[in-house]
Design a protein around this motif. Structure first.
Motif, short mmCIF file in Angstrom:
data_model
loop_
_atom_site.label_atom_id
_atom_site.label_comp_id
_atom_site.label_asym_id
_atom_site.label_seq_id
_atom_site.Cartn_x
_atom_site.Cartn_y
_atom_site.Cartn_z
N PRO A 241 -16.10 7.17 0.29
CA PRO A 241 -15.36 8.35 0.77
C PRO A 241 -13.87 8.08 0.83
O PRO A 241 -13.44 6.98 1.16
CB PRO A 241 -15.94 8.60 2.17
CG PRO A 241 -16.52 7.29 2.58
CD PRO A 241 -16.98 6.62 1.32
N ILE A 242 -13.08 9.11 0.50
CA ILE A 242 -11.63 8.97 0.54
C ILE A 242 -11.14 8.95 1.99
O ILE A 242 -10.33 8.13 2.37
CB ILE A 242 -10.96 10.12 -0.24
CG1 ILE A 242 -11.23 9.92 -1.75
CG2 ILE A 242 -9.46 10.17 0.02
CD1 ILE A 242 -10.69 11.02 -2.61
N GLU A 243 -11.68 9.86 2.80
CA GLU A 243 -11.29 9.88 4.20
C GLU A 243 -12.22 9.00 5.02
O GLU A 243 -13.38 8.79 4.66
CB GLU A 243 -11.35 11.32 4.74
CG GLU A 243 -10.34 12.24 4.07
CD GLU A 243 -10.40 13.65 4.63
OE1 GLU A 243 -11.22 13.88 5.54
OE2 GLU A 243 -9.64 14.49 4.14
N SER A 244 -11.69 8.48 6.13
CA SER A 244 -12.49 7.60 7.00
C SER A 244 -13.56 8.40 7.71
O SER A 244 -13.39 9.54 8.02
CB SER A 244 -11.58 6.92 8.01
OG SER A 244 -10.59 6.18 7.33
N LEU B 69 -5.62 8.26 0.42
CA LEU B 69 -6.46 7.09 0.68
C LEU B 69 -5.77 6.21 1.73
O LEU B 69 -4.58 5.93 1.63
CB LEU B 69 -6.62 6.30 -0.63
CG LEU B 69 -7.87 5.42 -0.77
CD1 LEU B 69 -9.12 6.27 -0.76
CD2 LEU B 69 -7.81 4.61 -2.06
N ASP B 70 -6.53 5.80 2.77
CA ASP B 70 -5.89 4.97 3.79
C ASP B 70 -5.62 3.58 3.24
O ASP B 70 -6.16 3.17 2.20
CB ASP B 70 -6.74 4.91 5.07
CG ASP B 70 -8.08 4.23 4.87
OD1 ASP B 70 -8.13 3.16 4.23
OD2 ASP B 70 -9.08 4.75 5.37
N ASN B 71 -4.75 2.83 3.92
CA ASN B 71 -4.27 1.54 3.42
C ASN B 71 -5.40 0.54 3.23
O ASN B 71 -5.41 -0.23 2.26
CB ASN B 71 -3.22 0.97 4.38
CG ASN B 71 -1.96 1.80 4.39
OD1 ASN B 71 -1.72 2.58 3.46
ND2 ASN B 71 -1.15 1.67 5.41
N THR C 214 0.81 -1.22 0.00
CA THR C 214 0.00 0.00 0.00
C THR C 214 0.85 1.26 0.00
O THR C 214 0.31 2.36 0.14
CB THR C 214 -0.93 0.01 1.24
OG1 THR C 214 -0.12 -0.11 2.42
CG2 THR C 214 -1.92 -1.13 1.18
N GLY C 215 2.16 1.08 -0.13
CA GLY C 215 3.05 2.25 -0.14
C GLY C 215 3.26 2.79 -1.55
O GLY C 215 2.34 2.83 -2.37
N ILE C 216 4.50 3.17 -1.85
CA ILE C 216 4.79 3.80 -3.14
C ILE C 216 4.64 2.82 -4.31
O ILE C 216 4.52 3.23 -5.46
CB ILE C 216 6.20 4.41 -3.15
CG1 ILE C 216 7.25 3.32 -2.86
CG2 ILE C 216 6.31 5.52 -2.14
CD1 ILE C 216 8.67 3.82 -2.99
#
Length: 575
Positions: free
Chosen positions: A572-575, A480-482, A445-447
Motif C-alpha cells: 500500500p502507498i499509504e500507511s 509515498l512515506d519516507n 527521500t526528498g526531491i
C-alpha cells in the motif's frame, strides 16, 4: 487515560444518535418541494460533470446515474435523456461500446413518447453515430448522424455532424462521395469562422484524398496542421501528425517516423491511450533494432494495461447499474412497509449504540495491537539487516584482509611485482567495502530520491547487461512515506545485486505501476532463473522479503529456470 477518553467518546456518540433519532419522525413528515427536487438533480449532474472534467469516469458515471434515478422519480424527461447521453459517452470513452449502445437506446422511448423536442436528443444520436463509427459499423453510423442532423440543432453542430458522415463514408471506401460532402463544407461560414472545425474538415479532406492517391492530399493535410498549430489544438494536432505520417509511410519512411513520433508525444500529453497505440504501430513500422524492441515493449505494455482497465470499467459500470436497480427495488419495498412503533425504534437504536461502542473499542484495541506488531517487525528487520552486514563483512572482507596482511608480512615489498599485488588486493578490499557502505548508507527521500534511485540502477548497466525501467515517472512518489521509499530503494538494490551475482542475464526490466492505492513493482530478467531451495539460501532475498512484509506488502517469486527470474511486489502507498 485512553479508556477514560474512550468512555467519554462513546457517551457523546450515544447522546448524539439518540437526539437524531428523536428528530427523525419530524423530518420524515416534511415533503420536499418541487424546486428542491430539481435542485438536487442539477446538483448531481454538476458533480457528474466535475468528475468527468477531472477524468474520474467511474465517479462521473455514478453521479449521472444517480441524477437519472432522481429525475425518473420526478418524471423529468429532459434531464433523464441528458444523463443517459453522458453515461453512454463515458462508456464509449472507456471502450464499452455494447454498454454505451444499450444506455443510449434507453432514451428512445422517452424521445418517441414526447410531443416536443427534448434537450439531449441530438447528443444521443451523435453518440450512437460515434459508437458505430468506432466499431466500423459505418452504415449505422451514417444513419444516426443523419437523425442528429434532422433534430433541432444549430448550423455549426450540423457542419460537424456532416464532417463525421464524410469520415464514415471514407472508412466505408466511398471516397468520392466523402469528397463531394467535404468540399462544400470548406466554404460554409460556420466552418470558416471556426478554426477548429475548419481544421477538422480540411484534415479529413486530405485524409480522403490520400486514400485515393490524389496529390492534393499533402496540401490539405499540411494546411490542417498549420491551422491547428496556430490555435494550439493538441487533440487536433495529434490527428494531423498521424495522418501525415500515414501519407509518408511508403513515400518517405524517415518523415513518416518523424510525424509518428510527434503523434505519440501528443497522444501521451493529452492522455489518449488509443491514439498512443495507433501511433506506436506507425513507429514500429518505421523502426528496427533496439528502437523496434523499445517501442514494441511499450505497445505491449500499454495494450495489456488498457485491456485490464477497460474490462474493470465495464464491470464497474454494470455494478453501478445493478446497485441502482437494487436501490429502486428496496425503495419500493420501504414504501409498502408499515412504520415501526416508536418503542421498537428506540430499542433498535439502543442496540445499535451498543454495537457501535463495541466496534469502536475493538477498533482502538486492534489498532494498538497492529501498531505494536509493526514496530516489532521493523525492529526484527533492522536486526536482520545488521546480521547481514556483519556476515558480509566477515565473509567478503575478513579473509581478504587477513591474507593481505600475511602477504605484506611474508613478501618482499621492495619488489615492484609484490607491491603491485598488494595494491591490487587493497583496491579490491576498498571496492567491496564501498559497495557494502553504499548498500547500507543513508538514503535521500526528498526531491533527490528518484535521481538517486535512477543513478543506483544505472550503475548495474554494463556492456553485457541492460537494465530498463518502465512507469517510474508516472508514480506520484511524494505520496509515498519516507520509510517505504527506503524499502523501494533497498529492494531494487537487492534484486540487482542478486542479478549481478547469480542471474547471468543480458536484460532486466523493472516496471512500476499504481493500482488504486497500491504500488506494484515487477522485476523480470532473462537469466538462468533459480529454484526454491536455492532461493531459500539467499539471505539477501530473504531480507528483502522481510522488508516488504514489514510494510504490509506481499512478494511473489517465479522460480521457473527456463523463464528467467521474476519477482512481483505489491504494497500500500499509504500507511
Amino acid at each position: 487515560m485512553i479508556f477514560r477518553k474512550l468512555h467519554f467518546l462513546i457517551y457523546i456518540l450515544l447522546c448524539t444518535m439518540l437526539f437524531v433519532t428523536q428528530s427523525c419522525d419530524k423530518i420524515k413528515q416534511k415533503n420536499p418541494h418541487e424546486k428542491q427536487d430539481l435542485t438536487e438533480i442539477n446538483r448531481l449532474i454538476d458533480i457528474g460533470h466535475q468528475h468527468y472534467e477531472n477524468e474520474k469516469f467511474d465517479s462521473s458515471y455514478y453521479y449521472f446515474n444517480k441524477a437519472k434515478y432522481t429525475a425518473e422519480i420526478k418524471k423529468d424527461t429532459s434531464r433523464i435523456i441528458h444523463t443517459l447521453s453522458w453515461m453512454a459517452q463515458i462508456q464509449r470513452n472507456q471502450g464499452d461500446y455494447a454498454g454505451s449502445e444499450t444506455t443510449s437506446i434507453e432514451a428512445f422511448p422517452l424521445i418517441a413518447n414526447s410531443n416536443k423536442f427534448q434537450y439531449g436528443e441530438t447528443n444521443i444520436y451523435i453518440g450512437l453515430g460515434y459508437n458505430y463509427l468506432l466499431t466500423n459499423e459505418n452504415d449505422q453510423a451514417i444513419y444516426y448522424f443523419k437523425k442528429a442532423i434532422n433534430s433541432k440543432t444549430d448550423e455549426e453542430v450540423k457542419s460537424d455532424i456532416i464532417n463525421n458522415i464524410s469520415l464514415a463514408l471514407t472508412e466505408k471506401g466511398d471516397f468520392q462521395k466523402a469528397i463531394q460532402i467535404l468540399l462544400p463544407l470548406t466554404l460554409k461560414k460556420e466552418v470558416k469562422n471556426n478554426p477548429q472545425s475548419f481544421a477538422r474538415v480540411i484534415d479529413n479532406l486530405g485524409y480522403t484524398y490520400d486514400k485515393i492517391g490524389n496529390s492534393k492530399a499533402i496540401f490539405y493535410l499540411n494546411k490542417g496542421l498549420k491551422t491547428r498549430e496556430q490555435i494550439k489544438d493538441n487533440r487536433g494536432l495529434l490527428s494531423s501528425y498521424y495522418n501525415i505520417s500515414e501519407h509518408y509511410k511508403t513515400r518517405n519512411p524517415n518523415l513518416s517516423l518523424k510525424y509518428a513520433l510527434l503523434a505519440y508525444q501528443k497522444a501521451t500529453k493529452v492522455n489518449s491511450v488509443d491514439d498512443r497505440l495507433q501511433s506506436l504501430k506507425a513507429i514500429i513500422h518505421n523502426t528496427s533494432g533496439n528502437e523496434l524492441k523499445k517501442y514494441s515493449l511499450a505497445y505491449l505494455h500499454i495494450n495489456d494495461s488498457i485491456t485490464k482497465v477497460r474490462q474493470k470499467a465495464k464491470n464497474q459500470f454494470a455494478k453501478i447499474k445493478y446497485d441502482s436497480t437494487l436501490e429502486k427495488e428496496e425503495n419500493l419495498k420501504l414504501k409498502t412497509q408499515k412504520i415501526l412503533q416508536d418503542e421498537e425504534q428506540r430499542t433498535r437504536n439502543l442496540f445499535l449504540y451498543f454495537v457501535v461502542a463495541i466496534i469502536i473499542l475493538i477498533s482502538i484495541l486492534l489498532s494498538n495491537f497492529l501498531i505494536a506488531k509493526n514496530k516489532r517487525e521493523k525492529i526484527k528487520a533492522s536486526y536482520t539487516t545488521e546480521i547481514r552486514i556483519s556476515k558480509k563483512l566477515h565473509d567478503e572482507l575478513a579473509n581478504d584482509v587477513y591474507q593481505t596482511m600475511a602477504f605484506a608480512e611474508t613478501q618482499d615489498l621492495a619488489k615492484n611485482e609484490n607491491k603491485e599485488i598488494l595494491l591490487s588486493n587493497l583496491d579490491g578490499i576498498y571496492s567491496r567495502t564501498r559497495d557494502i557502505s553504499r548498500e547500507n548508507s543513508t538514503i535521500e527521500t526528498g526531491i533527490q530520491f528518484i535521481p538517486n534511485l535512477k543513478e543506483m540502477m544505472s550503475g548495474f548497466n554494463t556492456e553485457k547487461v541492460n537494465v530498463l525501467t518502465n512507469g517510474m515517472d508516472k508514480i506520484h512518489w511524494k505520496d509515498l512515506d519516507n520509510n517505504k521509499k527506503i524499502i523501494v530503494y533497498r529492494v531494487i538494490q537487492e534484486l540487482l545485486v542478486n542479478m549481478k551475482k547469480h542471474s547471468k542475464c543480458s536484460l532486466v526490466v523493472i516496471t512500476f505501476k499504481k493500482d488504486k492505492n497500491k504500488l506494484q513493482i515487477d522485476y523480470t530478467d532473462n537469466g538462468i532463473g533459480t529454484v526454491n531451495n536455492q532461493l531459500n539460501s539467499k539471505n539477501g532475498l530473504l531480507n528483502m522479503e522481510n522488508r516488504i512484509r514489514a510494510a504490509k506488502g506481499s512478494i511473489t517469486f517465479d522460480t521457473k529456470s527456463d523463464k528467467g527470474f521474476r519477482v512481483g511486489i505489491i504494497f500500500p502507498i499509504e500507511s
